[in-house]
Design a protein around this motif. Structure first.
Motif, short mmCIF file in Angstrom:
data_model
loop_
_atom_site.label_atom_id
_atom_site.label_comp_id
_atom_site.label_asym_id
_atom_site.label_seq_id
_atom_site.Cartn_x
_atom_site.Cartn_y
_atom_site.Cartn_z
N ASP A 285 -10.55 0.30 1.30
CA ASP A 285 -9.81 1.23 2.15
C ASP A 285 -10.12 0.97 3.62
O ASP A 285 -10.90 0.07 3.96
N ILE B 204 -4.66 3.82 -1.70
CA ILE B 204 -5.09 2.92 -2.76
C ILE B 204 -4.19 3.10 -3.98
O ILE B 204 -3.95 4.23 -4.43
N ALA C 143 -4.51 -1.83 -1.47
CA ALA C 143 -4.37 -0.83 -0.41
C ALA C 143 -3.05 -1.10 0.30
O ALA C 143 -2.78 -2.24 0.69
#
Length: 754
Positions: A491, A553, A547
């Motif tokens: 992330d 996600i 991502a």
């Protein structure tokens, strides 16, 4: 009486072999294969022909099976493609496959009227296998074979058959007794030998075999025999059955022997145990050192019957034709009173009781959609597993297409492909799965590993820290053997999330800030299948993660009838189960490719047809739509997918086709369908990789069946950009270790051929 020679240490075995020279055993009239191959000038007779046929080949294949029909059901079409390719191909069958000794297609009372004749039925199955192999190699089921009794270990004999018209093609029969039941616990079986429920397993001499007597093998001697065969063949590709079979939702078979207790599996116990012995032999072979690296492929067995059919009808029909030859459906006269094939199979493989095995070919390792990644300076690095160890190839300069390597990155008994992700600062992190073989005070288990990049060596190769075990979602060692293959995403804050299939068919995950300080194992919300109950619980291995451009996600996974999707609500959050995708049923793994504007593309094969489908998810729509049905090209396995360019406006797909070669297609990301399929003439193992260079040009890479990296790059960026010639990284004797002397050799200068 059975002969059971005393167990010898490996060193003593090599000493007994007289330094490894091939010799004729006095009085036996058989060729003894002992230790490494002799120089050609020292070999005699047929040995000279066989060694000459195999010398200098870029590829060699070893297939390890439990029963005579296993490779025809579960490894084709890959088996036939390698046979027709002209490379050395050796198949070793561990058991006699004698079953109930009745060679008939009848079931029930009619079958019981026939007398049992296990030696004859074992020979009939052998005759069927060699006829099918002769058809694959020459087109003639009656093409003659030379048959010998051969010693792989001192004091033991196996039967070896060499196709006279193609002497590089051989069948080896160890003739161990089979379990004679799919799942009922039997001490006298390969599984019982592996688990220590019996100390020795006898052979069964098929009718007409040149093997002189019955032998009894210990567990170590089965492993040592396979190791000796590996040393002789020196394969670039080893194909085995499934060492990580999935359990069935049934009560465990009853047994009074605690060593034999365990779950009920979809697969045959002989299949699973044969794969364990192959793993043990490979570990021994790799530890000892050898001439060229090995790629391993594990094929799913009986479980294929409860999963969607995943090859096209043309491929399935060809598999059925070869199985009909094996099954003696043509009634040919091979001159053997024992029979010329396995009538239990007969001509029914395509549309009879075993049709679901015939209509599927599945690798246990689903492949990775992320093993070609950019380094901080824009050079590309490719990662793979050779000899059970992670290796890396790295470009020597940005965009030059010349890779150094392979450089050893460590790890032992790794399986499948490496999954690599990039951190926000450019550092890479690798994920892999490995098997830990049983030993004193060490359980047989499976676990996830990760390695984080710590720098770059002077030669430009990325340096990684030690492999860190992440364990398994299931702490129980037996359950951990079903742990799936990893997919990971990073992330915006640099937290890495890694996802794998667990024992119950759910998805377990761990999260680590900057790839460290990992959380405990947790699980995503399980999917709910609507309608008819699923034949397989939960998801099937073959998931992917990414991502998107908004920082969310995504995780996607196939089940036996649907594609499931999880997505985080906000950046930095764990993905939650989304609604049903409504997409057509998948035939296998799924691949995600993030686009601009938060959109994500999904590529996979449709069940029963193997046709590649492309779907799209957009935040505004809040769901999936089927964007394209691509032109059929056959094949099976993962379809690699990635968006490339600066900005990323070109969608690239890459997949294995029905001929075992690479197909790829490019299209504008804002268009639904990619362009027409193009062919890359590279037989390869596992899933292809897609990357891009600093100019936004697409780069394709595969791990060839020769164990080398093959790559191709666009001349110009964009969906219309043609690809340059494929380059191949020249093989060295052994890969070198990054920044230090190699385990079995030194890093060499980068080489390139066009």
């Amino acid at each position: 009486m059975p002969t059971h020679p005393p167990r010898m240490s490996r060193r003593r075995l090599l000493q007994a072999a007289g330094g490894g020279a091939a010799a004729v055993t006095a009085g036996a009239g058989v060729l003894a294969w002992l230790g490494p191959p002799a120089p050609l000038s020292q070999a005699t007779g047929t040995a000279l022909e066989r060694e000459a046929a195999a010398s200098g080949a870029d590829q060699a294949f070893l297939h390890v099976i439990a029963h005579a029909d296993d490779s025809l059901y579960f490894m084709n079409p890959a088996l036939e493609q390698s046979v027709r390719g002209g490379a050395r191909s050796v198949t070793v069958c561990l058991t006699g496959g004698e079953s109930d000794g009745r060679n008939t297609a009848e079931h029930g009372r009619g079958a019981r009227l026939l007398p049992r004749d296990r030696p004859a039925f074992a020979r009939a199955r052998t005759n069927g296998l060699r006829a099918a192999h002769a058809v694959m190699a020459t087109g003639d089921p009656l093409s003659p074979w030379d048959v010998e009794a051969v010693s792989l270990l001192p004091g033991f004999q196996v039967e070896i058959q060499t196709l006279r018209a193609a002497p590089h093609h051989q069948l080896v029969f160890m003739e161990l007794m089979e379990a004679r039941t799919v799942s009922e616990p039997r001490a006298r079986s390969l599984r019982g030998l592996w688990l220590g429920a019996t100390d020795v397993l006898p052979t069964l001499r098929p009718e007409g075999t040149p093997v002189q007597r019955v032998f009894e093998y210990t567990r170590e001697q089965v492993t040592e025999s396979l190791t000796a065969l590996l040393e002789r063949v020196r394969p670039t590709v080893v194909r085995t059955l499934d060492p990580n079979a999935v359990h069935a939702p049934h009560e465990p078979p009853h047994t009074g022997d605690p060593k034999l207790r365990g779950p009920a599996y979809y697969d045959h116990q002989d299949h699973i145990a044969s794969a364990y012995f192959a793993q043990a032999a490979l570990a021994d072979y790799w530890e000892r050192g050898h001439g060229r690296p090995t790629v391993v492929e594990n094929y799913v067995g009986y479980e294929a019957a409860v999963l969607p059919n995943n090859v096209d009808r043309e491929t399935a029909r060809r598999k059925g034709e070869l199985l009909s030859v094996y099954g003696w459906a043509d009634g040919r006269d091979c001159g053997d009173r024992a029979g010329c094939g396995d009538r239990k199979v007969g001509g029914s493989a395509f549309d009879g009781w075993s049709r679901d095995w015939t209509r599927s070919t599945r690798l246990r390792a689903p492949g990775s959609n992320s093993w070609l990644r950019p380094l901080k300076d824009g050079r590309l690095a490719a990662f793979a597993v050779l000899d059970g160890t992670a290796v890396c190839w790295a470009e020597t300069a940005t965009g030059n297409g010349t890779f150094s390597g392979p450089h050893v990155l460590g790890g032992a008994l790794l399986q499948g492909q490496i999954h690599a992700v990039s951190h926000p600062g450019g550092a890479l992190q690798l994920f892999a799965t490995r098997t830990v073989l049983p030993a004193r005070n060490r359980a047989h288990r499976r676990e996830l590993l990760t390695a984080l990049q710590t720098g770059t060596a002077r030669n430009g190769v990325p340096v990684f820290g030690a492999w860190e075990p992440l364990g398994s979602p299931d702490a129980d060692p037996v359950r951990s053997l079903e742990t799936g293959y990893p997919a990971a995403a990073v992330d915006r804050e640099g937290t890495v999330h890694v996802f794998v299939r667990d024992w119950l068919g759910g998805i377990g995950y761990r999260s680590g800030a900057h790839g460290r300080d990992w959380s405990l194992w947790r699980r995503l919300e399980p999917p709910v299948d609507a309608g008819t109950p699923a034949r397989v619980t939960g998801v099937v291995d073959g998931l992917d993660a990414c991502a998107d451009s908004d920082g969310l996600i995504h995780v996607a996974a196939p089940s036996d009838r649907a594609v499931h999707h999880w997505v985080s609500k906000e950046p930095g959050e764990i993905p939650l189960l989304a609604g049903g995708t409504g997409l057509p049923g998948p035939a296998g793994p799924v691949s995600l490719a993030p686009l601009g504007g938060g959109a994500v593309r999904l590529a996979y094969r449709q069940s029963a047809t193997a046709r590649v489908l492309v779907a799209e998810w957009r935040p505004a729509a809040g769901g999936w739509r089927l964007a394209a049905r691509c032109e059929p090209v056959g094949g099976y396995g993962r379809v690699a997918a990635a968006a490339v360019g600066k900005p990323a406006r070109t969608l690239v797909l890459a997949a294995l086709d029905g001929a075992g070669l690479l197909r790829y297609a490019l299209g504008e990301a804002d268009q639904d369908a990619p362009g027409r399929w193009l062919t890359g003439q590279v037989p390869h193992s596992g899933a292809a990789a897609i990357g891009q260079d600093t100019d936004g040009r697409a780069v394709l890479a595969v791990l060839g069946n020769d164990g080398r990296l093959h790559a191709a790059r666009q001349r110009d960026a964009g969906a219309d950009g043609a690809f340059q010639e494929w380059t191949v990284q020249a093989r060295r004797g052994q890969p070198g270790r990054t920044g230090q002397p190699g385990r079995r050799g030194q890093p060499g200068s980068p080489e390139r051929t066009g």
